[in-house]
Design a protein around this motif. Sequence first.
Motif, PDB file in Angstrom:
ATOM      1  N   ALA A  14      43.692  45.840  36.430  1.00  0.00           N
ATOM      2  CA  ALA A  14      44.216  45.446  37.738  1.00  0.00           C
ATOM      3  C   ALA A  14      45.019  46.575  38.358  1.00  0.00           C
ATOM      4  CB  ALA A  14      45.064  44.181  37.603  1.00  0.00           C
ATOM      5  N   VAL A  15      45.793  47.272  37.532  1.00  0.00           N
ATOM      6  CA  VAL A  15      46.572  48.416  38.026  1.00  0.00           C
ATOM      7  C   VAL A  15      45.632  49.531  38.471  1.00  0.00           C
ATOM      8  CG1 VAL A  15      48.200  50.223  37.362  1.00  0.00           C
ATOM      9  CG2 VAL A  15      48.602  47.854  36.637  1.00  0.00           C
ATOM     10  N   PHE A  16      44.622  49.817  37.654  1.00  0.00           N
ATOM     11  CA  PHE A  16      43.661  50.881  37.969  1.00  0.00           C
ATOM     12  C   PHE A  16      42.937  50.600  39.285  1.00  0.00           C
ATOM     13  CE2 PHE A  16      39.290  52.537  37.672  1.00  0.00           C
ATOM     14  CZ  PHE A  16      39.555  53.892  37.531  1.00  0.00           C
ATOM     15  N   LYS A  17      42.611  49.317  39.542  1.00  0.00           N
ATOM     16  CA  LYS A  17      41.901  48.954  40.760  1.00  0.00           C
ATOM     17  C   LYS A  17      42.821  48.781  41.954  1.00  0.00           C
ATOM     18  CE  LYS A  17      38.145  47.714  41.283  1.00  0.00           C
ATOM     19  NZ  LYS A  17      36.983  48.416  41.881  1.00  0.00           N
ATOM     20  N   GLY A  18      44.132  48.924  41.741  1.00  0.00           N
ATOM     21  CA  GLY A  18      45.080  48.775  42.833  1.00  0.00           C
ATOM     22  C   GLY A  18      45.353  47.330  43.203  1.00  0.00           C
ATOM     23  N   LYS A  19      45.045  46.399  42.275  1.00  0.00           N
ATOM     24  CA  LYS A  19      45.255  44.988  42.535  1.00  0.00           C
ATOM     25  C   LYS A  19      46.604  44.487  42.027  1.00  0.00           C
ATOM     26  CE  LYS A  19      41.147  44.723  44.257  1.00  0.00           C
ATOM     27  NZ  LYS A  19      40.975  44.604  45.729  1.00  0.00           N
ATOM     28  N   PHE A  20      47.316  45.354  41.322  1.00  0.00           N
ATOM     29  CA  PHE A  20      48.626  44.953  40.801  1.00  0.00           C
ATOM     30  C   PHE A  20      49.504  46.181  40.650  1.00  0.00           C
ATOM     31  CE2 PHE A  20      51.586  44.328  37.253  1.00  0.00           C
ATOM     32  CZ  PHE A  20      52.234  43.167  37.670  1.00  0.00           C
ATOM     33  N   LYS A  21      50.765  46.010  40.986  1.00  0.00           N
ATOM     34  CA  LYS A  21      51.757  47.069  40.751  1.00  0.00           C
ATOM     35  C   LYS A  21      53.024  46.407  40.228  1.00  0.00           C
ATOM     36  CE  LYS A  21      53.350  47.242  45.595  1.00  0.00           C
ATOM     37  NZ  LYS A  21      52.442  46.221  46.118  1.00  0.00           N
ATOM     38  N   GLU A  22      53.806  47.166  39.519  1.00  0.00           N
ATOM     39  CA  GLU A  22      55.025  46.621  38.930  1.00  0.00           C
ATOM     40  C   GLU A  22      55.903  45.998  40.009  1.00  0.00           C
ATOM     41  OE1 GLU A  22      55.532  46.153  35.858  1.00  0.00           O
ATOM     42  OE2 GLU A  22      53.745  47.247  35.225  1.00  0.00           O
ATOM     43  N   GLY A  23      56.403  44.822  39.724  1.00  0.00           N
ATOM     44  CA  GLY A  23      57.202  44.080  40.694  1.00  0.00           C
ATOM     45  C   GLY A  23      56.447  42.927  41.302  1.00  0.00           C
ATOM     46  N   ASP A  24      55.074  43.006  41.254  1.00  0.00           N
ATOM     47  CA  ASP A  24      54.265  41.888  41.731  1.00  0.00           C
ATOM     48  C   ASP A  24      54.341  40.738  40.737  1.00  0.00           C
ATOM     49  OD1 ASP A  24      53.544  43.443  43.853  1.00  0.00           O
ATOM     50  OD2 ASP A  24      51.541  43.923  43.100  1.00  0.00           O
ATOM     51  N   LYS A  25      53.978  39.549  41.199  1.00  0.00           N
ATOM     52  CA  LYS A  25      53.939  38.397  40.305  1.00  0.00           C
ATOM     53  C   LYS A  25      52.832  38.575  39.270  1.00  0.00           C
ATOM     54  CE  LYS A  25      53.142  33.407  40.169  1.00  0.00           C
ATOM     55  NZ  LYS A  25      52.787  32.195  40.945  1.00  0.00           N
ATOM     56  N   ALA A  26      53.164  38.332  38.014  1.00  0.00           N
ATOM     57  CA  ALA A  26      52.183  38.461  36.937  1.00  0.00           C
ATOM     58  C   ALA A  26      51.157  37.337  37.032  1.00  0.00           C
ATOM     59  CB  ALA A  26      52.884  38.425  35.582  1.00  0.00           C
ATOM     60  N   GLU A  27      49.871  37.698  36.983  1.00  0.00           N
ATOM     61  CA  GLU A  27      48.782  36.730  37.044  1.00  0.00           C
ATOM     62  C   GLU A  27      47.757  37.049  35.952  1.00  0.00           C
ATOM     63  OE1 GLU A  27      48.535  35.475  41.710  1.00  0.00           O
ATOM     64  OE2 GLU A  27      47.527  37.319  41.119  1.00  0.00           O
ATOM     65  N   PRO A  28      48.071  36.787  34.700  1.00  0.00           N
ATOM     66  CA  PRO A  28      47.184  37.165  33.597  1.00  0.00           C
ATOM     67  C   PRO A  28      45.797  36.552  33.693  1.00  0.00           C
ATOM     68  CG  PRO A  28      48.938  35.684  32.843  1.00  0.00           C
ATOM     69  CD  PRO A  28      49.308  36.132  34.209  1.00  0.00           C
ATOM     70  N   ALA A  29      45.683  35.306  34.161  1.00  0.00           N
ATOM     71  CA  ALA A  29      44.357  34.689  34.295  1.00  0.00           C
ATOM     72  C   ALA A  29      43.524  35.420  35.337  1.00  0.00           C
ATOM     73  CB  ALA A  29      44.501  33.217  34.657  1.00  0.00           C
ATOM     74  N   THR A  30      44.160  35.827  36.440  1.00  0.00           N
ATOM     75  CA  THR A  30      43.459  36.575  37.476  1.00  0.00           C
ATOM     76  C   THR A  30      43.040  37.941  36.961  1.00  0.00           C
ATOM     77  OG1 THR A  30      44.712  35.445  39.211  1.00  0.00           O
ATOM     78  CG2 THR A  30      43.662  37.520  39.804  1.00  0.00           C
ATOM     79  N   TRP A  31      43.914  38.623  36.227  1.00  0.00           N
ATOM     80  CA  TRP A  31      43.567  39.931  35.658  1.00  0.00           C
ATOM     81  C   TRP A  31      42.338  39.813  34.761  1.00  0.00           C
ATOM     82  CZ3 TRP A  31      49.195  40.710  33.511  1.00  0.00           C
ATOM     83  CH2 TRP A  31      50.074  40.890  34.574  1.00  0.00           C
ATOM     84  N   LYS A  32      42.369  38.799  33.907  1.00  0.00           N
ATOM     85  CA  LYS A  32      41.272  38.602  32.950  1.00  0.00           C
ATOM     86  C   LYS A  32      39.963  38.331  33.690  1.00  0.00           C
ATOM     87  CE  LYS A  32      40.258  35.905  28.759  1.00  0.00           C
ATOM     88  NZ  LYS A  32      40.730  34.792  27.894  1.00  0.00           N
ATOM     89  N   THR A  33      40.043  37.504  34.715  1.00  0.00           N
ATOM     90  CA  THR A  33      38.845  37.165  35.485  1.00  0.00           C
ATOM     91  C   THR A  33      38.264  38.388  36.173  1.00  0.00           C
ATOM     92  OG1 THR A  33      39.598  34.902  35.837  1.00  0.00           O
ATOM     93  CG2 THR A  33      37.949  35.741  37.365  1.00  0.00           C
ATOM     94  N   ARG A  34      39.128  39.247  36.710  1.00  0.00           N
ATOM     95  CA  ARG A  34      38.653  40.453  37.394  1.00  0.00           C
ATOM     96  C   ARG A  34      37.854  41.347  36.444  1.00  0.00           C
ATOM     97  NH1 ARG A  34      40.348  41.316  42.408  1.00  0.00           N
ATOM     98  NH2 ARG A  34      42.174  40.199  43.205  1.00  0.00           N
ATOM     99  N   LEU A  35      38.401  41.601  35.258  1.00  0.00           N
ATOM    100  CA  LEU A  35      37.703  42.483  34.324  1.00  0.00           C
ATOM    101  C   LEU A  35      36.440  41.807  33.797  1.00  0.00           C
ATOM    102  CD1 LEU A  35      37.483  45.105  32.866  1.00  0.00           C
ATOM    103  CD2 LEU A  35      39.088  44.286  31.130  1.00  0.00           C
ATOM    104  N   ARG A  36      36.519  40.505  33.539  1.00  0.00           N
ATOM    105  CA  ARG A  36      35.341  39.783  33.068  1.00  0.00           C
ATOM    106  C   ARG A  36      34.204  39.862  34.081  1.00  0.00           C
ATOM    107  NH1 ARG A  36      36.841  34.915  33.950  1.00  0.00           N
ATOM    108  NH2 ARG A  36      37.968  34.459  32.024  1.00  0.00           N
ATOM    109  N   CYS A  37      34.524  39.609  35.333  1.00  0.00           N
ATOM    110  CA  CYS A  37      33.505  39.671  36.379  1.00  0.00           C
ATOM    111  C   CYS A  37      32.951  41.084  36.536  1.00  0.00           C
ATOM    112  CB  CYS A  37      34.079  39.183  37.707  1.00  0.00           C
ATOM    113  SG  CYS A  37      34.449  37.414  37.743  1.00  0.00           S
TER     114      CYS A  37
END
Length: 430
Positions: A62-85
């Motif tokens: 998520a960080v590599f794709k620019g979808k998350f940066k430190e300070g954002d709300k943690a969304e582990p299910a969303t992160w997992k789904t992104r890489l899975r897809c």
Amino acid sequence: MTDRNPGGRRLRQWLIEQIHSNLYPGLLWENDEETMFRIPWKHAGKQDYNQEIDASIFKAWAVFKGKFKEGDKAEPATWKTRLRCALNKSPDFEEVTDRSQLDISEPYKVYRIVPEEEQKCKMAAALSSSDVTDMECSPLEIEELIKESSPEDYMGIIRRSHSPPQDTVRTQPQPEWWPSTCLNSVQAMQDSSPAGNFNAAFSQMMITFYYGGKLVGNTLTTHNEGCRISLFQPPLANEMLYGPDSLQNIRFPPVEMIENERQRHVTKKLFAHLERGVLVRANREGIFIKRLCQSRVFWSGMCSQYSSSPNKLDRDAVVKIFDTARFLTGLQLYQEGQCPAPDPIVTLCFGEEFPDANSAKYKLIIVQITQMNCQQVLDAFNARRTNYSSGNLEISDESQNDQMARIFQDLCSYNGQPRPCFRENLPITV
């Protein structure tokens, strides 16, 4: 060789680098040849789940794709789904299910890195990487979302597609919504003669909606010009985006009718892809459909090219999903006892592949389209067969039989010989 999937190549290079870095517990090579690797796959609901460890590789993507940066709300299910897809969409990777271990204390999946030579025959169909492509998940992935995610997690899963700027729309010519063969048949519908009235009957369709296998509504079409199945009544004078104003507008039932909270939230997010909907028209030739919405739409019916695998509707292309002549042929064979009854129903599935191994009752959004005239003929045939088999043919409703005979005779006089069904995948004319 030209790289037709730069997003996939980035994922491949990035993932190999992460495996070699040894920074992520459980992410390691499965074999000495380094052609397969394990990726940790612990469910967030497990008691010993540790987000910092078990979600670390997904967060890194998520960080590599620019979808998350430190300070954002943690969304582990969303992160997992992104890489899975991303893994499932990339031609570089293929899951090795017989090596995956999901029922152990430290579960993992195994993926194989597909050699480029093996990909050549599939390259033309490979999807280019984009934000939308990353989020086009398979049915199993959507099911896992329902089980794994909390309602707020869905906010990052499916994003709304924006309509093009109005000034751009005004500079484009108006499209032709239907092929000429379909338009020719419509002229017959407008005839005020009794035959013309009968032709108009072919335009009637029953549109039935199911959410998660539960019936949530149905509407009978009344406009000869066809209908638009969408989320709302489109603005006037916006034919470029939504089709002619003369179409009957049929709205998806509201998500509030869904009892299950998580199913309701996922369906609501899928709604974000259905803004423009689909256009449907029925006439004596059959039923035609044009997909306008961003959401993937799959269909199944007697005219499907594949009976047990997905049939996808291409965007902005007219597809013939029901053929009257083919139905007539099937009806004749059914009358002679040579085959099962033909089905006057076409099934659409929005956002998930269909048909597949999962039953339709598990799909989030199913729409069934019934050709009412053909359904009535089939019902009349079945009633006659029942009366005949029970010995009550002499007391059957003669008016009903006469009506069936007239309808069937008109079907038989349909212009053109019964023929094998085909898909009319015509590009939009501009």
